[in-house]
Write a protein that holds these residues in place. Structure first.
Motif, PDB file in Angstrom:
ATOM      1  N   GLY A 104       0.823  -1.202   0.000  1.00  0.00           N
ATOM      2  CA  GLY A 104       0.000   0.000   0.000  1.00  0.00           C
ATOM      3  C   GLY A 104       0.858   1.254   0.000  1.00  0.00           C
ATOM      4  N   MET A 105       0.208   2.404  -0.041  1.00  0.00           N
ATOM      5  CA  MET A 105       0.938   3.671  -0.083  1.00  0.00           C
ATOM      6  C   MET A 105       1.572   4.025   1.260  1.00  0.00           C
ATOM      7  SD  MET A 105       0.911   4.494  -3.165  1.00  0.00           S
ATOM      8  CE  MET A 105       1.697   6.098  -3.014  1.00  0.00           C
ATOM      9  N   ASN A 106       1.328   3.210   2.293  1.00  0.00           N
ATOM     10  CA  ASN A 106       2.010   3.425   3.572  1.00  0.00           C
ATOM     11  C   ASN A 106       3.502   3.149   3.469  1.00  0.00           C
ATOM     12  OD1 ASN A 106      -0.162   4.269   5.128  1.00  0.00           O
ATOM     13  ND2 ASN A 106      -0.815   2.182   5.560  1.00  0.00           N
ATOM     14  N   ALA A 107       3.934   2.584   2.336  1.00  0.00           N
ATOM     15  CA  ALA A 107       5.375   2.426   2.108  1.00  0.00           C
ATOM     16  C   ALA A 107       6.039   3.798   1.996  1.00  0.00           C
ATOM     17  CB  ALA A 107       5.621   1.613   0.833  1.00  0.00           C
ATOM     18  N   TRP A 108       5.258   4.818   1.655  1.00  0.00           N
ATOM     19  CA  TRP A 108       5.731   6.210   1.604  1.00  0.00           C
ATOM     20  C   TRP A 108       4.824   7.027   2.533  1.00  0.00           C
ATOM     21  CZ3 TRP A 108       4.805   3.142  -2.644  1.00  0.00           C
ATOM     22  CH2 TRP A 108       5.917   2.778  -3.423  1.00  0.00           C
ATOM     23  N   PRO A 109       4.885   6.808   3.851  1.00  0.00           N
ATOM     24  CA  PRO A 109       3.859   7.338   4.759  1.00  0.00           C
ATOM     25  C   PRO A 109       3.709   8.853   4.767  1.00  0.00           C
ATOM     26  CG  PRO A 109       5.761   6.507   5.983  1.00  0.00           C
ATOM     27  CD  PRO A 109       5.949   6.066   4.567  1.00  0.00           C
ATOM     28  N   THR A 110       4.805   9.589   4.696  1.00  0.00           N
ATOM     29  CA  THR A 110       4.711  11.047   4.782  1.00  0.00           C
ATOM     30  C   THR A 110       4.344  11.668   3.451  1.00  0.00           C
ATOM     31  OG1 THR A 110       6.327  11.118   6.582  1.00  0.00           O
ATOM     32  CG2 THR A 110       5.954  13.162   5.375  1.00  0.00           C
ATOM     33  N   CYS A 111       5.099  11.310   2.405  1.00  0.00           N
ATOM     34  CA  CYS A 111       4.894  11.958   1.116  1.00  0.00           C
ATOM     35  C   CYS A 111       3.593  11.539   0.436  1.00  0.00           C
ATOM     36  CB  CYS A 111       6.088  11.686   0.191  1.00  0.00           C
ATOM     37  SG  CYS A 111       7.532  12.699   0.612  1.00  0.00           S
ATOM     38  N   SER A 112       3.107  10.336   0.703  1.00  0.00           N
ATOM     39  CA  SER A 112       1.834   9.931   0.105  1.00  0.00           C
ATOM     40  C   SER A 112       0.699  10.812   0.625  1.00  0.00           C
ATOM     41  CB  SER A 112       1.537   8.462   0.399  1.00  0.00           C
ATOM     42  OG  SER A 112       1.408   8.231   1.796  1.00  0.00           O
ATOM     43  N   LYS A 113       0.766  11.164   1.915  1.00  0.00           N
ATOM     44  CA  LYS A 113      -0.265  12.033   2.491  1.00  0.00           C
ATOM     45  C   LYS A 113      -0.070  13.481   2.032  1.00  0.00           C
ATOM     46  CE  LYS A 113      -1.158   9.285   6.668  1.00  0.00           C
ATOM     47  NZ  LYS A 113      -0.268   8.170   6.326  1.00  0.00           N
ATOM     48  N   LYS A 114       1.188  13.918   1.964  1.00  0.00           N
ATOM     49  CA  LYS A 114       1.456  15.299   1.550  1.00  0.00           C
ATOM     50  C   LYS A 114       0.981  15.570   0.130  1.00  0.00           C
ATOM     51  CE  LYS A 114       5.207  17.255   4.270  1.00  0.00           C
ATOM     52  NZ  LYS A 114       6.507  17.960   4.173  1.00  0.00           N
ATOM     53  N   THR A 115       1.135  14.579  -0.744  1.00  0.00           N
ATOM     54  CA  THR A 115       0.767  14.769  -2.155  1.00  0.00           C
ATOM     55  C   THR A 115      -0.637  14.268  -2.475  1.00  0.00           C
ATOM     56  OG1 THR A 115       1.798  12.639  -2.747  1.00  0.00           O
ATOM     57  CG2 THR A 115       3.187  14.609  -2.872  1.00  0.00           C
ATOM     58  N   GLY A 116      -1.335  13.713  -1.486  1.00  0.00           N
ATOM     59  CA  GLY A 116      -2.694  13.227  -1.720  1.00  0.00           C
ATOM     60  C   GLY A 116      -2.763  11.900  -2.450  1.00  0.00           C
ATOM     61  N   ASN A 117      -1.638  11.174  -2.516  1.00  0.00           N
ATOM     62  CA  ASN A 117      -1.602   9.870  -3.196  1.00  0.00           C
ATOM     63  C   ASN A 117      -1.760   8.763  -2.155  1.00  0.00           C
ATOM     64  OD1 ASN A 117      -0.905  10.441  -6.144  1.00  0.00           O
ATOM     65  ND2 ASN A 117       0.679  11.608  -5.086  1.00  0.00           N
ATOM     66  N   THR A 118      -2.992   8.593  -1.675  1.00  0.00           N
ATOM     67  CA  THR A 118      -3.239   7.628  -0.600  1.00  0.00           C
ATOM     68  C   THR A 118      -4.016   6.397  -1.056  1.00  0.00           C
ATOM     69  OG1 THR A 118      -5.219   8.880   0.008  1.00  0.00           O
ATOM     70  CG2 THR A 118      -3.186   9.417   1.185  1.00  0.00           C
ATOM     71  N   SER A 119      -4.465   6.366  -2.313  1.00  0.00           N
ATOM     72  CA  SER A 119      -5.220   5.212  -2.793  1.00  0.00           C
ATOM     73  C   SER A 119      -4.282   4.046  -3.065  1.00  0.00           C
ATOM     74  CB  SER A 119      -5.978   5.576  -4.078  1.00  0.00           C
ATOM     75  OG  SER A 119      -6.577   4.418  -4.629  1.00  0.00           O
ATOM     76  N   ASN A 120      -4.690   2.849  -2.631  1.00  0.00           N
ATOM     77  CA  ASN A 120      -3.877   1.651  -2.839  1.00  0.00           C
ATOM     78  C   ASN A 120      -4.269   0.896  -4.106  1.00  0.00           C
ATOM     79  OD1 ASN A 120      -2.469   2.094  -0.422  1.00  0.00           O
ATOM     80  ND2 ASN A 120      -4.023   1.026   0.776  1.00  0.00           N
ATOM     81  N   LYS A 121      -5.193   1.455  -4.898  1.00  0.00           N
ATOM     82  CA  LYS A 121      -5.618   0.796  -6.122  1.00  0.00           C
ATOM     83  C   LYS A 121      -4.537   0.934  -7.196  1.00  0.00           C
ATOM     84  CE  LYS A 121     -10.575   1.497  -5.411  1.00  0.00           C
ATOM     85  NZ  LYS A 121     -11.820   2.101  -5.977  1.00  0.00           N
ATOM     86  N   ALA A 122      -4.445  -0.090  -8.064  1.00  0.00           N
ATOM     87  CA  ALA A 122      -3.472  -0.053  -9.161  1.00  0.00           C
ATOM     88  C   ALA A 122      -3.867   1.044 -10.142  1.00  0.00           C
ATOM     89  CB  ALA A 122      -3.422  -1.397  -9.874  1.00  0.00           C
ATOM     90  N   ASN A 123      -2.873   1.692 -10.755  1.00  0.00           N
ATOM     91  CA  ASN A 123      -3.153   2.731 -11.729  1.00  0.00           C
ATOM     92  C   ASN A 123      -3.883   2.157 -12.932  1.00  0.00           C
ATOM     93  OD1 ASN A 123      -1.825   4.490 -10.075  1.00  0.00           O
ATOM     94  ND2 ASN A 123      -0.461   5.295 -11.639  1.00  0.00           N
ATOM     95  N   SER A 124      -4.827   2.907 -13.484  1.00  0.00           N
ATOM     96  CA  SER A 124      -5.561   2.455 -14.660  1.00  0.00           C
ATOM     97  C   SER A 124      -4.668   2.505 -15.887  1.00  0.00           C
ATOM     98  CB  SER A 124      -6.787   3.350 -14.890  1.00  0.00           C
ATOM     99  OG  SER A 124      -6.390   4.685 -15.127  1.00  0.00           O
TER     100      SER A 124
END
Length: 209
Positions: free
Chosen positions: A104-124
């Motif tokens: 999941g995006m918790n692998a990048w805990p700080t920057c995922s939240k800072k940039t709003g990239n918190t969805s764990n779904k695969a990119n379309s």
């Protein structure tokens, strides 16, 4: 004073205006909902900008490298070839997608939240891995240690470590591991290509002999 017919006409016009206003509001509602819906796709360029100032070839020597700041063990565990900082932006994103799928995006805990990239779904597929390609930053930025760098933990091993190897557990340090096996921490670091002795992660396998 208005006559009865004029009053009726005025009343009808007022009702018509109110109906048109209601229809317009209902028509605008789907657009407003669409505009407020966040995309599930990860913007890897934005994440790299936060993690490494957008420098996909950075190698600060602190145990993390590449635009998305991989540890060597994570990079190899998720199919990366060579070193992350020598890989193309596209390959780094492919490896990052595998990390996201597993952790999941918790692998990048700080920057995922800072940039709003918190969805764990695969990119379309239609959107691709990210936006337009970012150019590499200057060599000076590669020397700067980012305060936003987080350790991307390697997945827990599913099998017992092979002979001559050790799997890092919580609370381990390079010195304690080396001391327990009768070698120096410098030897362990050299055998495993570790530049920073404080950069080991839980689940990482270390060659001891």
């Amino acid at each position: 004073m208005l006559r009865s017919s004029e009053k009726s006409l005025a009343h009808a016009l007022t009702r018509k205006a109110a109906q048109l206003t209601l229809v317009g509001a209902l028509a605008a509602t789907p657009l407003a909902l669409t505009a407020g819906t966040a995309s599930a796709d990860t913007d890897w360029d934005a994440l790299a900008q936060c993690e490494s100032s957008g420098n996909w070839s950075t190698n600060t020597g602190n145990g993390f490298s590449g635009g998305l700041q991989f540890t060597p063990s994570t990079w190899k565990a998720f199919g990366g070839s060579g070193s992350a900082h020598n890989a193309s932006r596209e390959e780094q994103i492919q490896v990052a997608e595998r990390v996201k799928s597993a952790q999941g995006m918790n692998a990048w805990p700080t920057c995922s939240k800072k940039t709003g990239n918190t969805s764990n779904k695969a990119n379309s597929e239609s959107s691709g891995s990210s936006g337009s390609s970012s150019s590499s930053g200057s060599s000076s930025s590669s020397k700067k240690k980012s305060t936003e760098t987080e350790a991307i933990k390697a997945p827990a091993p599913s099998a017992v470590a092979p002979a001559g190897a050790y799997t890092v557990v919580s609370g381990d340090t390079l010195s304690s591991i080396a001391g327990a096996h009768g070698v120096s921490w410098q030897q362990v670091a050299q055998r495993n290509g570790i530049a920073n002795p404080d950069a080991i992660s839980v689940g990482q396998q270390l060659a001891l002999s």
